[in-house]
Design a protein around this motif. Structure first.
Motif, PDB file in Angstrom:
ATOM      1  N   CYS A  45       0.902  -1.438   0.102  1.00 55.69           N
ATOM      2  CA  CYS A  45      -0.086  -0.008   0.062  1.00 55.69           C
ATOM      3  C   CYS A  45       0.991   1.289   0.072  1.00 55.69           C
ATOM      4  O   CYS A  45       0.409   2.271   0.139  1.00 55.69           O
ATOM      5  CB  CYS A  45      -0.909  -0.013   1.132  1.00 55.69           C
ATOM      6  N   LYS A  46       2.238   1.162  -0.261  1.00 57.55           N
ATOM      7  CA  LYS A  46       3.102   2.279  -0.204  1.00 57.55           C
ATOM      8  C   LYS A  46       2.693   3.337  -1.326  1.00 57.55           C
ATOM      9  O   LYS A  46       2.427   2.716  -2.515  1.00 57.55           O
ATOM     10  CB  LYS A  46       4.547   1.888  -0.277  1.00 57.55           C
ATOM     11  N   GLY A  47       2.331   4.697  -1.286  1.00 58.95           N
ATOM     12  CA  GLY A  47       2.269   5.618  -2.129  1.00 58.95           C
ATOM     13  C   GLY A  47       2.950   6.864  -1.795  1.00 58.95           C
ATOM     14  O   GLY A  47       3.601   6.877  -0.708  1.00 58.95           O
ATOM     15  N   LYS A  48       2.572   8.021  -2.380  1.00 58.77           N
ATOM     16  CA  LYS A  48       3.166   9.346  -2.461  1.00 58.77           C
ATOM     17  C   LYS A  48       2.436   9.932  -1.474  1.00 58.77           C
ATOM     18  O   LYS A  48       1.273  10.071  -2.058  1.00 58.77           O
ATOM     19  CB  LYS A  48       3.674   9.880  -3.712  1.00 58.77           C
ATOM     20  N   LEU A  49       2.911  10.876  -0.598  1.00 64.19           N
ATOM     21  CA  LEU A  49       2.210  11.843   0.015  1.00 64.19           C
ATOM     22  C   LEU A  49       2.390  13.142  -0.597  1.00 64.19           C
ATOM     23  O   LEU A  49       3.510  13.732  -0.361  1.00 64.19           O
ATOM     24  CB  LEU A  49       2.468  11.812   1.410  1.00 64.19           C
ATOM     25  N   VAL A  50       1.478  13.733  -1.360  1.00 62.34           N
ATOM     26  CA  VAL A  50       1.634  14.748  -2.154  1.00 62.34           C
ATOM     27  C   VAL A  50       1.408  16.076  -1.256  1.00 62.34           C
ATOM     28  O   VAL A  50       2.211  17.397  -1.442  1.00 62.34           O
ATOM     29  CB  VAL A  50       0.587  14.973  -3.362  1.00 62.34           C
ATOM     30  N   ALA A  51       0.621  16.184  -0.405  1.00 59.82           N
ATOM     31  CA  ALA A  51       0.306  17.420   0.430  1.00 59.82           C
ATOM     32  C   ALA A  51      -0.418  16.781   1.768  1.00 59.82           C
ATOM     33  O   ALA A  51      -1.156  15.948   1.780  1.00 59.82           O
ATOM     34  CB  ALA A  51      -0.450  18.129  -0.428  1.00 59.82           C
ATOM     35  N   GLY A  52      -0.122  17.565   2.577  1.00 62.63           N
ATOM     36  CA  GLY A  52      -0.753  17.528   4.085  1.00 62.63           C
ATOM     37  C   GLY A  52       0.368  16.778   5.166  1.00 62.63           C
ATOM     38  O   GLY A  52       1.400  16.140   4.627  1.00 62.63           O
ATOM     39  N   GLN A  53      -0.170  16.193   6.310  1.00 62.42           N
ATOM     40  CA  GLN A  53       0.448  15.640   7.188  1.00 62.42           C
ATOM     41  C   GLN A  53      -0.051  14.288   7.517  1.00 62.42           C
ATOM     42  O   GLN A  53      -1.241  14.287   7.870  1.00 62.42           O
ATOM     43  CB  GLN A  53       0.940  16.444   8.347  1.00 62.42           C
ATOM     44  N   VAL A  54       0.825  13.248   7.769  1.00 67.36           N
ATOM     45  CA  VAL A  54       0.347  11.759   8.433  1.00 67.36           C
ATOM     46  C   VAL A  54       1.272  11.500   9.430  1.00 67.36           C
ATOM     47  O   VAL A  54       2.506  12.175   9.506  1.00 67.36           O
ATOM     48  CB  VAL A  54       0.258  11.027   7.367  1.00 67.36           C
ATOM     49  N   GLU A  55       0.797  10.730  10.449  1.00 69.75           N
ATOM     50  CA  GLU A  55       1.735  10.135  11.474  1.00 69.75           C
ATOM     51  C   GLU A  55       1.718   8.773  11.149  1.00 69.75           C
ATOM     52  O   GLU A  55       0.301   7.895  11.255  1.00 69.75           O
ATOM     53  CB  GLU A  55       0.938  10.376  12.887  1.00 69.75           C
ATOM     54  N   HIS A  56       2.746   8.254  11.042  1.00 70.39           N
ATOM     55  CA  HIS A  56       2.874   6.583  10.873  1.00 70.39           C
ATOM     56  C   HIS A  56       2.766   5.875  12.153  1.00 70.39           C
ATOM     57  O   HIS A  56       3.399   6.211  13.235  1.00 70.39           O
ATOM     58  CB  HIS A  56       4.046   6.269  10.009  1.00 70.39           C
ATOM     59  N   GLY A  57       1.985   4.487  12.160  1.00 75.18           N
ATOM     60  CA  GLY A  57       2.035   3.594  13.238  1.00 75.18           C
ATOM     61  C   GLY A  57       3.141   2.579  12.988  1.00 75.18           C
ATOM     62  O   GLY A  57       4.046   2.768  12.111  1.00 75.18           O
ATOM     63  N   PRO A  58       3.175   1.740  13.901  1.00 77.39           N
ATOM     64  CA  PRO A  58       4.302   0.867  13.984  1.00 77.39           C
ATOM     65  C   PRO A  58       4.625   0.128  12.482  1.00 77.39           C
ATOM     66  O   PRO A  58       3.262  -0.242  12.063  1.00 77.39           O
ATOM     67  CB  PRO A  58       3.963  -0.441  14.971  1.00 77.39           C
ATOM     68  N   HIS A  59       5.693  -0.197  11.991  1.00 76.08           N
ATOM     69  CA  HIS A  59       5.563  -0.750  10.723  1.00 76.08           C
ATOM     70  C   HIS A  59       7.358  -1.417  10.696  1.00 76.08           C
ATOM     71  O   HIS A  59       7.963  -0.937  11.085  1.00 76.08           O
ATOM     72  CB  HIS A  59       5.413  -0.010   9.361  1.00 76.08           C
ATOM     73  N   GLN A  60       7.306  -2.148   9.660  1.00 78.23           N
ATOM     74  CA  GLN A  60       8.788  -2.552   9.356  1.00 78.23           C
ATOM     75  C   GLN A  60       9.509  -1.796   8.349  1.00 78.23           C
ATOM     76  O   GLN A  60       8.961  -1.202   7.568  1.00 78.23           O
ATOM     77  CB  GLN A  60       8.624  -4.057   8.585  1.00 78.23           C
TER      78      GLN A  60
END
Length: 349
Positions: A45-60
């Motif tokens: 499900c990886k993709g590009k964040l073009v605009a805005g902010q996100v917070e990532h949860g635990p991941h490899q």
């Protein structure tokens, strides 16, 4: 509070609640973002964040590295918006056509086909069918909110109980139950269909199917779907295991090779012992594909199984065999150990 998510280049929009991942909101809205594990252990499900902010949860780290985050990439299954966001993602057609449902199922049969593999057959409620695409999976809803994912091993048109291939992982919450206490007529709860790994029937390209271990389950459903549709596309199946007995439905694959005019089967064993008297192909299963198909530029590949097999195939088929990135479809079978590793590998954010 909710945030607006805009998908480029389609322009599709949907709402995402505070604390909710972009992928969860997309599935609810019927927007077909590609995905696999939903838990930060694969990179589907990886993709590009073009605009805005996100917070990532635990991941490899291997699913999304710190460097990739700096380049503006996001892992949508664990990315939670902190504002309205615009993302860039290749949408998967047809995903939103079938509703995701929760329903009870009854155990119809448990068939031990190998020392560590059981074919679990499930009977749906009377006069009910679960709509899905060949290759998709369901999640078992367990106690304490835990879930376990398994692919359907039967094509959707089949008028028979839905079967899943369960490999025993000692100490596993669900697999220990399947191999010790589960019995016919027991009731379980499932949710599905899920996943964007399924047969694309709008192409006439030759197909390479790549499976390792119980990754054979959704591949089996895909072959059955191709047969049912009367497809004339050339299909080559590579199935890899450590020992010959890991290819627990080898006889079925040999039967397909005899009965289906455009079908070829190549079993590959990586760790045969003298007592196995193995005379077939050996080594890494994805390497066998590369030996036979040094040019994959005109093919589609469907790969399913252990993460290392899927990741190696995706990397090498593209870099060395010319496979277009958008013609590689994969489902990486992540275990609970993989998901636990996602927590320990996750960079601070």
């Amino acid at each position: 509070m909710s945030f607006q998510v805009t998908v480029q280049p389609s322009g599709r929009q949907f709402s995402c609640d505070a604390g909710e991942s972009i992928l969860t909101a997309a599935i609810r809205a019927g927007v077909g973002l590609p995905y696999g594990c939903k838990n930060g252990a694969c990179s589907s499900c990886k993709g590009k964040l073009v605009a805005g902010q996100v917070e990532h949860g635990p991941h490899q780290e291997r699913a999304l590295s710190a460097h990739e985050q700096q380049l503006g990439y996001a892992l949508f299954c664990v990315a939670k918006p902190q504002s309205d966001v615009t993302i860039e993602a290749r949408e998967v057609a047809g995903v939103g056509e079938i509703p995701v449902r929760k329903l009870p199922v009854r155990v119809a049969k448990l068939d031990k086909v190998a020392e560590d593999v059981i074919v679990l057959s499930l009977q749906l409620p009377a006069n009910d069918r679960l709509q899905y695409k060949a290759g998709q999976y369901v999640e078992f809803l367990l106690r304490d909110g835990k879930r376990r994912s398994y692919s359907m091993a039967t094509a959707p048109h089949k008028d028979e109980p839905m079967s899943l291939h369960i490999r025993h992982l000692p100490g596993g919450l669900f697999t220990d139950q399947v191999f010790t206490t589960l019995k016919e007529r027991d009731i379980l709860r499932i949710e599905g269909p899920l996943g964007t790994f399924f047969l694309r029937e709008d192409s006439d390209k030759p197909i390479v199917l790549l499976a390792s271990g119980t990754g054979f389950a959704p591949i089996k459903a895909i072959v059955e779907q191709l047969e049912h549709a009367g497809s004339t596309r050339p299909v080559t199946l590579y199935w890899g295991g450590r020992r010959p007995q890991d290819l627990y439905m080898d006889a079925l694959c040999q039967q397909w090779q005899r009965d289906l005019p455009n079908f070829k089967y190549v079993p590959v064993v990586s760790n045969a012992q003298p007592e196995d008297q193995w005379s077939g192909r050996s080594g890494f299963v994805h390497r066998a594909v590369m030996e036979d198909f040094p040019d994959l530029s005109g093919h589609q590949v469907y790969a399913c199984g252990a993460p290392i097999v899927v990741e190696s195939a995706q990397r090498d088929f593209s870099a060395q065999c010319g496979l277009p990135e958008d013609e590689f479809y994969a489902d990486s079978f992540t275990s609970e150990a993989d998901l636990a590793k996602a927590v320990s590998d996750s960079p601070a954010s």
